[in-house]
Design an enzyme around this catalytic site. Structure first.
Site, PDB file in Angstrom:
ATOM      1  N   SER A 284     -45.208 -29.648   9.982  1.00 27.05           N
ATOM      2  CA  SER A 284     -44.834 -30.742  10.873  1.00 27.05           C
ATOM      3  C   SER A 284     -45.562 -30.590  12.194  1.00 27.05           C
ATOM      4  O   SER A 284     -45.981 -29.487  12.567  1.00 27.05           O
ATOM      5  CB  SER A 284     -43.332 -30.730  11.133  1.00 27.05           C
ATOM      6  OG  SER A 284     -42.990 -29.670  12.021  1.00 27.05           O
ATOM      7  N   ASP A 285     -45.733 -31.688  12.910  1.00 31.28           N
ATOM      8  CA  ASP A 285     -46.074 -31.554  14.317  1.00 31.28           C
ATOM      9  C   ASP A 285     -44.856 -30.928  14.998  1.00 31.28           C
ATOM     10  O   ASP A 285     -43.752 -30.907  14.455  1.00 31.28           O
ATOM     11  CB  ASP A 285     -46.429 -32.907  14.928  1.00 31.28           C
ATOM     12  CG  ASP A 285     -47.343 -32.766  16.131  1.00 31.28           C
ATOM     13  OD1 ASP A 285     -47.392 -31.677  16.726  1.00 31.28           O
ATOM     14  OD2 ASP A 285     -48.024 -33.749  16.488  1.00 31.28           O
ATOM     15  N   CYS A 286     -45.062 -30.411  16.195  1.00 36.11           N
ATOM     16  CA  CYS A 286     -44.060 -29.521  16.772  1.00 36.11           C
ATOM     17  C   CYS A 286     -42.823 -30.279  17.247  1.00 36.11           C
ATOM     18  O   CYS A 286     -42.907 -31.125  18.137  1.00 36.11           O
ATOM     19  CB  CYS A 286     -44.697 -28.700  17.877  1.00 36.11           C
ATOM     20  SG  CYS A 286     -46.040 -27.679  17.195  1.00 36.11           S
ATOM     21  N   ALA A 288     -41.284 -32.372  15.345  1.00 32.51           N
ATOM     22  CA  ALA A 288     -41.251 -33.709  14.746  1.00 32.51           C
ATOM     23  C   ALA A 288     -40.058 -33.902  13.823  1.00 32.51           C
ATOM     24  O   ALA A 288     -39.567 -35.025  13.671  1.00 32.51           O
ATOM     25  CB  ALA A 288     -42.552 -33.969  13.978  1.00 32.51           C
TER      26      ALA A 288
END
Length: 759
Positions: A284-286, A288
């Site tokens: 995941s993006d951080c 997200a």
């Protein structure tokens, strides 16, 4: 000045980062197990390891800051390192305060490197970055996987992170990433990864914070046609063709579903269609996953964790998994076997990085500080900067006359150092400012800031004008920087900020030769400068990296002839009033003038591909290109290719004749224009390019422009690519220098299928 979000996050995670270590496969608990057997298959080794984990150990290792399993002798590991244009500051990378590993080669920002249109150089740059990354890892100062590159096409000029990308054209971005990933990983799907790259942000991510629309909750409404044609081709190139080891899902939702919970994106498209197998992982993006609540997709974090894990997000860059998966398991929202599958994917990747193998048998484990910042790396950082710099306007003032001795260097970028790195930067071994470079070039330099990047104060104008009056020539260095465009910060205007144009106008009125250096990634509207005859030249320098000042002044003085091409459109300032950032469509409509050079119906200030030289080139086709191609013949011949869209269409040879007086590189750009297929019809579309090196005055070189079936194809409303019969025109160079028309005959044929999105 705003602190970049990733640095804020890095500081927050700093206390959790452990020194890197490798498992002890000689005397540790894992010795004599399959995971420590180099002859076993990577997936089998990882599966054997993960089978030893307890459920709680599985869950605790699903976050990016994995604690490992002490009882197994499995060290902690940080999955978040950065290397966008050099080993970079991040939770997983630690620079020493001095001495060994206190710096890493800082290349220009991706936009400027992309402007060189030099794919071989992109691969070479990436190879240097991965060498230095491995050296940092061997010193326990970095991980083995790196959250790079950012390959979202630069759709809207206001996007704060556009500087991180290779530009607006999905074909150009796809070629960039194909070569970059090879340099980072050590080839196409090598048995032993050099490092693991991560293609981000999948998908449709190109908005930070615009008029209250936040990336954490933004729902990108995207047609299947635009997804297939614009938003995902770079990811297909990265995954299917370059065989990247990891992919990052994005903050935004696509058509109502957060990307990190979207089974169409993460399973149907990524794994089932493009072949992203179980030796590769999705992060995941951080934070997200926690943002699923902002999307109103779930009501609590256990449901968020389960939705992401079930969709195929293997690693949480954050803490949502670690804190909530146990509850999700207890609520029967997710199975332990699904979590084990995610961990198996991660550790299969580490196995292919040699994580469990003896150091003596691995050449990458021998890299050290001696391999960081080498003279060859420093030369490469300088060279790619000079290759990417774009000359936008020149009335003959450049290169500067040797009679010019006294130079007024004015503007907020005149003495820039760290600003030249852009964002996602590391610590450079040195930073050569424009001021330092001007002095080295032999000028008697008067340095005056004059104004700031976004200043309303005119208190410095008088000193700047006085310096201009006393000089033989004036160089104004300005534009934008990370205070204007940055992660979490979109622009609302694309005109020159503050009062910089007012100062430039006063400098122009002095009447001395005036060169404007425009720095920054996203373009600012240069129309007032382009239309002012007293502004003699405009040079775009992007974020030029550690040797940026030298690169710029070697262009200004003619030591190097510029050959870079704009990798994006420079729109007029009023463009921001014509379409909201939230409109994700590309094609023109009653509420959208069209996006990128392919669809924009207005007149750009400088169009995609613009780039002047200090010499002149004459172009001609070498041999007469064909006048007709039969679709069925092309398709039949292409069936032997691994993918039909990559099958050859033709290779066009263009003679590049230097008719001027200076040796120069030349970038040959090949576009196609057609009215075949579904309306509306694009203005033109880039289908091939080649950078020809060091063409001497009077000499002729040949650019060989290979074109694939996929480049000639058009995309229907369902996302499928077709070859359509009809009239086509090849256009060479910007503006068009030569053209050729041909016919596609036969019946239309589908060359690729877009999967159905039943959701």
């Amino acid at each position: 000045m705003r602190v970049p979000l990733f640095l804020v996050s890095a500081l927050a995670y700093a206390a959790r980062v452990h020194a890197y270590a490798f498992p002890d496969c000689v005397a540790g608990p894992l010795a004599n197990t399959i995971v420590c057997d180099p002859s076993a298959a990577p997936a089998a080794r990882a599966s054997a390891l993960i089978a030893m984990f307890t459920p709680s150990e599985l869950i605790s290792n699903t976050d990016n800051a994995s604690p490992g399993v002490a009882r197994l002798g499995l060290p902690a590991y940080m999955w978040w390192s950065e290397a966008l244009h050099g080993v970079a500051l991040s939770p997983g990378v630690t620079f020493a305060s001095s001495g060994n590993f206190s710096s890493a080669t800082s290349f220009p920002g991706p936009l400027l490197m992309s402007a060189a249109f030099d794919d071989a150089m992109i691969e070479a740059v990436a190879a240097v970055i991965s060498t230095e990354a491995r050296a940092f890892n061997n010193a326990n100062r970095a991980g083995l996987d790196f959250f790079t590159p950012n390959i979202n096409p630069f759709r809207d000029p206001r996007w704060g992170r556009g500087q991180e990308t290779p530009g607006e054209d999905p074909f150009r971005v796809a070629q960039y990433v194909f070569n970059l990933v090879q340099g980072l990983q050590g080839g196409i799907d090598p048995p032993l990864f050099k490092v693991v790259a991560d293609c981000k942000h999948f998908a449709g991510y190109d908005l930070e914070n615009w008029e209250g629309n936040l990336r954490f909750s933004f729902n990108a409404i995207i047609s299947q046609q635009d997804l297939a044609e614009f938003y995902t081709p770079p990811f297909q190139s990265c995954v299917r063709d370059a065989r990247v080891g990891s992919v990052m899902c994005s903050y935004n939702a696509v058509n109502g579903i957060p990307s990190c919970a979207d089974t169409f994106l993460l399973q149907t498209l990524l794994r089932d269609t493009w072949g992203f197998d179980d030796e590769r992982w999705v992060t995941s993006d951080c934070d997200a996953i926690s943002n699923f609540i902002d999307h109103k997709f779930v009501t609590d974090l256990p449901h968020a964790a389960a939705a992401a894990m079930n969709a195929g997000t293997d690693v949480d860059c954050g803490t949502t998994y670690g804190n909530n998966l146990a509850a999700a398991v207890n609520m029967s929202l997710v199975n332990v076997s699904t979590i084990a599958r995610a961990l198996t994917r991660q550790y299969t990747s580490l196995t292919r990085l040699g994580y469990f193998d003896p150091a003596a048998s691995q050449p990458f484990r021998q890299l050290s500080w001696a391999n960081v910042g080498t003279p060859a790396a420093q030369t490469m950082a300088y060279q790619i900067a000079t290759e990417g710099i774009v000359l936008l306007k020149n009335d003959g003032t450049l290169p500067l006359s040797k009679a010019i001795k006294n130079l007024a260097l004015i503007g907020p970028w005149a003495s820039a150092t760290t600003a030249m790195q852009g964002n996602y930067q590391g610590i450079a071994p040195f930073l050569i400012s424009p001021f330092a470079a001007a002095q080295t070039a032999g000028f008697n330099v008067t340095l005056v800031a004059g104004t700031g990047i976004n200043s309303a104060s005119t208190s410095g104008f008088a000193a700047a004008v006085a310096a201009a009056q006393a000089a033989d020539a004036v160089v104004y260095a300005g534009g934008i920087d990370n205070s204007i465009e940055a992660e979490a910060n979109d622009r609302t205007a694309i005109a020159w900020p503050g009062n910089q144009l007012d100062l430039i106008a006063q400098l122009a009125a002095v009447g001395k030769p005036l060169v404007v250096l425009q720095f920054g990634g996203g373009q600012v509207d240069d129309a007032p400068l382009k239309n002012n005859s007293k502004v003699n030249a405009i040079v775009w320098g992007g974020y030029p990296g550690q040797s940026g000042g030298t690169a710029v002044f070697d262009i200004l003085t003619g030591k190097v002839s510029p050959a870079g091409r704009l990798p994006l459109t420079q729109y007029p300032a009023d463009y921001v009033n014509q379409v909201p950032m939230t409109d994700m469509s590309l094609r023109p409509s009653s509420t959208n003038p069209g996006r990128t050079y392919k669809w924009f119906t207005g007149t750009p200030t400088f169009e995609f591909g613009t780039g002047l030289s200090f010499t002149q080139f004459g172009l001609s086709f070498s041999g007469a290109p064909k006048a007709s191609y039969n679709i069925q013949t092309l398709v039949a011949a292409g069936r032997s290719s691994t993918h039909l869209d990559l099958a050859p269409f033709d290779t066009f040879s263009v003679a590049v004749h230097n008719t001027g007086k200076a040796t120069s590189d030349f970038v040959t750009l090949l576009f196609v224009q057609t009215t075949a297929g579904p309306a509306p019809f694009p203005n033109k579309e880039l289908i091939s390019y080649e950078r020809t090196k060091a063409v001497r005055a009077g000499q002729t070189a040949t650019a060989r422009l290979a074109v694939t079936l996929g480049s000639i194809a058009r995309t229907d409303e369902n996302g499928n690519a077709w070859l359509y019969p009809g009239h086509y025109t090849l256009l060479v160079d910007v503006p068009t220098a030569i053209s050729h028309s041909f016919q596609l005959t036969g019946t239309q044929a589908q060359i690729s299928s877009w999967p159905s999105n039943s959701s």
